[in-house]
Design an enzyme around this catalytic site. Structure first.
Site, PDB file in Angstrom:
ATOM      1  N   GLN A   1       0.838  -1.209   0.000  1.00 52.96           N
ATOM      2  CA  GLN A   1       0.000   0.000   0.000  1.00 52.96           C
ATOM      3  C   GLN A   1       0.871   1.257   0.000  1.00 52.96           C
ATOM      4  O   GLN A   1       0.609   2.212  -0.723  1.00 52.96           O
ATOM      5  CB  GLN A   1      -0.911  -0.015   1.241  1.00 52.96           C
ATOM      6  CG  GLN A   1      -2.013   1.014   1.207  1.00 52.96           C
ATOM      7  CD  GLN A   1      -3.053   0.707   0.133  1.00 52.96           C
ATOM      8  OE1 GLN A   1      -3.152  -0.413  -0.356  1.00 52.96           O
ATOM      9  NE2 GLN A   1      -3.811   1.723  -0.259  1.00 52.96           N
TER      10      GLN A   1
ATOM     11  N   GLU B   1       3.209 -26.313   6.480  1.00 52.03           N
ATOM     12  CA  GLU B   1       3.674 -26.844   7.764  1.00 52.03           C
ATOM     13  C   GLU B   1       2.612 -26.681   8.854  1.00 52.03           C
ATOM     14  O   GLU B   1       2.911 -26.323   9.989  1.00 52.03           O
ATOM     15  CB  GLU B   1       5.013 -26.198   8.171  1.00 52.03           C
ATOM     16  CG  GLU B   1       6.133 -26.573   7.213  1.00 52.03           C
ATOM     17  CD  GLU B   1       7.516 -26.318   7.765  1.00 52.03           C
ATOM     18  OE1 GLU B   1       7.691 -26.408   8.994  1.00 52.03           O
ATOM     19  OE2 GLU B   1       8.427 -26.055   6.968  1.00 52.03           O
TER      20      GLU B   1
ATOM     21  N   THR C   1      -1.625 -25.463   8.763  1.00 52.60           N
ATOM     22  CA  THR C   1      -2.297 -24.177   8.537  1.00 52.60           C
ATOM     23  C   THR C   1      -2.397 -23.422   9.857  1.00 52.60           C
ATOM     24  O   THR C   1      -2.263 -24.013  10.935  1.00 52.60           O
ATOM     25  CB  THR C   1      -3.726 -24.386   8.001  1.00 52.60           C
ATOM     26  OG1 THR C   1      -4.455 -25.119   8.994  1.00 52.60           O
ATOM     27  CG2 THR C   1      -3.721 -25.150   6.686  1.00 52.60           C
TER      28      THR C   1
END
Lengths: 325, 388, 248
Positions: free
Chosen positions: B337, B364, B366
């Site tokens: 941004q 690895e 969630t």
């Protein structure tokens, strides 16, 4: 009259371990050593000391440029110069010694300091004499010229190598008089031997590490001028590059775009020919130490980052610059 | 309490940073574009010890512990998440399972080559039908004489296309399932019946190859069993627990890179007649990033300390992965941004950083699984046992 | 065969900010590094070690923090490292002269051509103090029996692109420039080991070397700092002026 003369007159050795007089050592590049004579002359006058010149120049010429005594010494390698000068100075005990700052001058100066247990400051860009303290405070660049140290030598002799371009060539005074004293040449104890030309290929420098960059943009450039810029880069040993507009024009490959979009550079010298210089470009070149900007439009923002500005058409300026190098 | 790193780690970080800046940074963009890490770079990194940071010197590792490993992952991911991911999968879970539970003979056979980077390891757990539900694996290993015959398929395996040694979990006792009936095997790339798939085309981490692994009646000698028969799931879970701390360290590096780029651009970019650094909207984003990064750094290095000092660390490691990946995602999003349109340019680093960051919330384990791990650790204290 | 490599530790300019206007050097990060040319001299020595099996001894003069430079040298492959733990204001040459006496049979001394932070050139001074041959500004350096051969930029060549070979009989002092051999990286494990080994760096003092106070008097003292003029942007220059700036 100096100590040696007095000794000769009285026919006996006088035990005074005082160091005196200023010496300019010319190792063969007289054009570089001569400006030191002018500066040393001024110091000799304010100290009331003699100025000696040791080197290959014509004695009359050295005297005309400010020397009181000339010690003729043919140009030779550093080893021979060190051997001869060390023997000469062990006897003469100079207070100050000045040499031109180049590879050989720096080597000889530092070796003499080691041999004579003196002190040395190399690559000085300014000398300030403190008459009362009888010392020279010398400014010399450190960290690749980011700033200078002001150093004084507290051992004797005080030896300096000086960038000659900081002093003007002294005015010739053909009315000056001086003496000539022969120098006994000494053989180096551990001579080195030149084995002739040697092959050395410096590792290729990528654009982001290049010390010199010549870059083109679309401002006033055309294909023929770009070729001149390419020749200029080759002549300067510089990396040839360009801005985004040069890439759009097909003059450079994508890997040679300079700027935030592309490659950020920080060379010692950056020549921007026809580059407008928007934020993206300038942010990617802000590490450049000396920027030459050539652009036909005086309002181009590249000039806000240029140490040297040339408002003009690259097709006029670049060939002239190339011809002068 | 002493927050200074021991001097050897400062020296190590300095060397790693120099190597990464000089040798990897200049090619990071090309690695992404070409979707390959030059083998020559892998070899040179191996010579310096990148592939064996936490492992003992006797195996050719650095002997630098989890702390050294976290420092390396932070520095590497700051510049090139693709390479960091290759090494993370190699060290953090691939070699780690061998190191945690492998026999001495198996370690001596494989670890010197793995620690020097001459061979690359992979960790093969996920299957087409077993992702977060890792216990749902279906791959079979059937005893036949002195060997096991492996049959099945693994999916989304980091380093799959380039791995020389693959630690793979398969069911040796389907009746018991993964918990109690699964075993880890070390499989060599050349063995008959083993075929890695073609690299997947992914959103990010283009230089880190990921693929299917096909096991068609691969014969694995009994001595290549890693750890105990039936306890392979435990081995893999232990490796994953440790791996989460270093993954957190990697996300720390990524977040830091976002912050550094943002500060620099805020100073450079002028709008409304002054650098955008003078705008509060930009200042707030930068301050938020810095605060979150500082908190993450404290967590990551404390967790490394817990691991190196033999303290319980599972909850904290889960937090490293959870907080780290989400912090890194937020930071790169803010950085994008701040950079505006430039942030979207493929010729600038932010776009690559954005693509590379997102996976950390997924692989690895969630982040949803991490929350369960953390919660179950917390609930254990009051006698509630959570099983996903 | 014994090689002695002289290292200087100095502030890393990456952590420094020079403000010409304020006339100040701000140190944002106080991090130290090995003088870049010295690091290349060390690499030259290690290449000779790789080729001949010579012993490489690294030495430095400085305060306690200088140990970092020597541990790095050990990690890179130096067989021994000696810290002469003294204030760096004293002339390093005197310490190294005494160290050579103390070590005995030193065949080749290598160091950088000059120090980035002071401009000091220890090598040529030391060569005369210990009465050895001197070869300066090497970009390559090799041993052949009892002869050291270097390649350096030919000082007689105005284009600055030609090189020539120079040789000398041992013992000799060789200085290496920042264009010398590219330094290797140490193995991270060697760094860890060299920091955990309490004997990786041997510590000596002036007294150990038999030096008294007179040897510790500085030969050069710093009286202050000065700064290049502030950059002036947009200044018009002629093509001739620019051409002059471009010629060496």
């Amino acid at each position: 009259m100096n100590l040696n003369d007095l000794q000769a007159l009285m026919g006996e050795a006088i035990e005074i371990d005082e160091y005196r007089d200023l010496w300019v050592v010319d190792l063969g590049n007289t054009a570089r050593a001569a400006p030191l004579l002018g500066e040393a002359r001024r110091m000799a006058d304010s100290l009331g000391a003699y100025l000696h010149y040791v080197g290959p120049a014509d004695s009359g010429e050295a005297i005309a440029l400010g020397a009181d005594r000339v010690h003729p010494l043919a140009a030779a390698g550093a080893d021979a110069a060190v051997a001869t000068l060390a023997a000469l100075f062990a006897n003469a005990k100079p207070e100050f010694v000045f040499l031109a700052a180049d590879e050989t001058g720096n080597e000889v100066a530092a070796r003499l300091a080691g041999r004579l247990h003196g002190g040395v400051v190399l690559n000085c860009i300014a000398l300030r004499l403190d008459e009362a303290a009888r010392e020279v405070v010398a400014s010399h660049p450190v960290y690749d010229g980011a700033h200078y140290l002001d150093s004084a030598v507290t051992a004797k002799p005080q030896i300096f190598t000086v960038r000659p371009e900081i002093f003007p060539m002294p005015a010739r005074d053909s009315g000056r008089t001086g003496e000539v004293e022969p120098v006994a040449a000494s053989e180096p104890e551990h001579p080195s031997r030149d084995t002739g030309p040697a092959a050395h290929t410096p590792p290729a420098t990528p654009l982001h590490k290049a010390a010199r960059v010549v870059a083109v943009g679309r401002g006033g450039n055309d294909a023929a001028t770009v070729e001149v810029a390419r020749l200029l880069a080759a002549k300067l040993g510089a990396h040839f590059a360009g801005d985004r507009s040069a890439f759009d024009s097909g003059w450079i490959g994508k890997e040679d775009i300079v700027g935030v979009i592309g490659t950020e550079i920080a060379p010692d010298v950056y020549i921007a020919a026809g580059i407008w210089g928007d934020t993206l470009h300038r942010a990617g070149t802000e590490g450049a130490k000396f920027v030459v900007a050539i652009h036909p439009d005086a309002s181009a923002p590249i000039f806000n980052a240029a140490d040297a500005a040339v408002v003009g058409q690259p097709k006029d300026v670049l060939p002239r610059l190339l011809a002068l190098l | 309490m002493n927050y200074d790193l021991p001097p050897e780690y400062n020296a190590l970080r300095r060397m790693l940073r120099e190597f990464i800046t000089e040798e990897i940074a200049p090619v990071a963009k090309k690695i992404d574009e070409d979707s390959v890490v030059p083998p020559e770079l892998i070899r040179r990194m191996g010579d310096v010890g990148f592939f064996g940071v936490p492992f003992p010197r006797e195996y050719g590792g650095m002997g630098a512990g989890e702390l050294g490993y976290c420092i390396m992952m932070e520095e590497l991911n700051r510049v090139c998440p693709s390479v960091a991911t290759i090494i993370g999968a190699h060290i953090g879970i691939g070699v780690m399972s061998l190191y945690l539970d492998g026999s001495k003979a198996l370690q001596q056979k494989y670890m010197p080559d793995l620690c020097s980077g001459r061979k690359i390891a992979a960790f093969a757990l996920t299957e087409p039908n077993a992702g977060s539900d890792a216990a749902g694996i279906q791959m079979r290993a059937t005893l036949e004489g002195d060997s096991y015959i492996l049959d099945g398929q693994k999916m989304w395996i980091t380093n799959g296309p380039i791995a020389d040694v693959i630690n793979v979990l398969a069911l040796t006792d389907p009746a018991l399932g993964a918990r109690g009936g699964a075993t880890v095997f070390a499989v060599e790339r050349e063995w008959a019946g083993y075929t890695p798939g073609k690299p997947e085309s992914k959103m990010g981490l283009h230089g880190s190859p990921t693929s299917l692994l096909n096991f068609d009646e691969v014969r694995v000698p009994r001595e290549n069993v890693v750890g105990q028969i039936g306890l392979g799931f435990v081995t893999f879970m232990k490796a994953l627990d440790i791996g989460r701390a270093s993954l957190g360290a990697a996300t720390l590096g990524g977040a830091q890179a976002s912050l550094e780029a943002s500060i620099r651009w805020a100073r450079t970019r002028q709008q409304f007649g002054r650098p955008i650094a003078h705008m509060q909207s930009i200042q707030f984003m930068i301050a938020d990033m810095a605060a979150e990064i500082e908190a993450l750094r404290a967590l990551v290095y404390r967790t490394a300390w817990l691991i190196d000092n033999g303290r319980p660390f599972i909850k904290e490691a889960g937090m490293c992965k959870l907080l780290g990946s989400e912090t890194a995602s937020r930071c790169i999003d803010r950085a994008l941004q701040i950079h505006g349109a430039l942030g979207l340019s493929r010729d600038f680093t932010i776009e690559r950083g954005f693509r590379d960051a997102r996976i950390s919330e997924i692989f690895e384990g969630t982040n949803e699984i991490q929350r369960i791990v953390i919660a179950s650790e917390l609930m254990q204290g009051v006698g509630v046992r959570i099983r996903p | 065969m014994r090689l002695l490599v002289l290292l200087r530790q100095l502030l890393d300019p990456a952590g420094m900010l020079v403000n010409r206007k304020a006339g100040k050097v701000f140190v944002n990060r106080e991090e130290y590094m090995i003088n870049p040319a010295d690091k290349r001299a060390l690499e030259a020595a290690l290449q000779i070690k790789d080729a001949t099996g010579a012993e490489v001894v690294a030495a430095a003069v400085g305060p306690a923090r200088t140990e970092d430079a020597l541990r790095e040298a050990r990690a890179l492959g130096a067989d021994r490292a000696i810290l002469i733990k003294e204030d760096v204001a004293a002339p390093a040459g005197r310490f190294y002269e005494a160290l050579c006496d103390s070590l005995g049979d030193v065949d080749l001394i290598l160091t950088g051509d000059s120090a980035l932070d002071t401009g000091e050139a220890v090598g040529p001074q030391l060569a005369e103090m210990v009465n050895m041959a001197f070869l300066g500004n090497a970009v390559q350096c090799a041993l052949e029996g009892a002869v050291v051969r270097i390649v350096r930029r030919d000082v007689r060549d105005a284009t600055q692109r030609a090189y020539n070979g120079v040789e000398a009989d041992l013992p000799a002092v060789v200085t290496v420039t920042r264009s010398g051999p590219t330094p290797r990286y140490p193995h991270g494990g060697a760094i860890i080991e060299m920091y955990r080994d309490p004997e990786a760096v041997e510590i000596m003092t002036a007294a150990d070397l038999g030096l008294d106070d007179s040897a510790l008097q500085p030969a050069v003292v710093e009286r202050g700092q000065s700064f290049p003029p502030e950059r002036e942007f947009g200044k018009q220059m002629t093509v001739e002026e620019i051409a002059e700036r471009m010629t060496p």
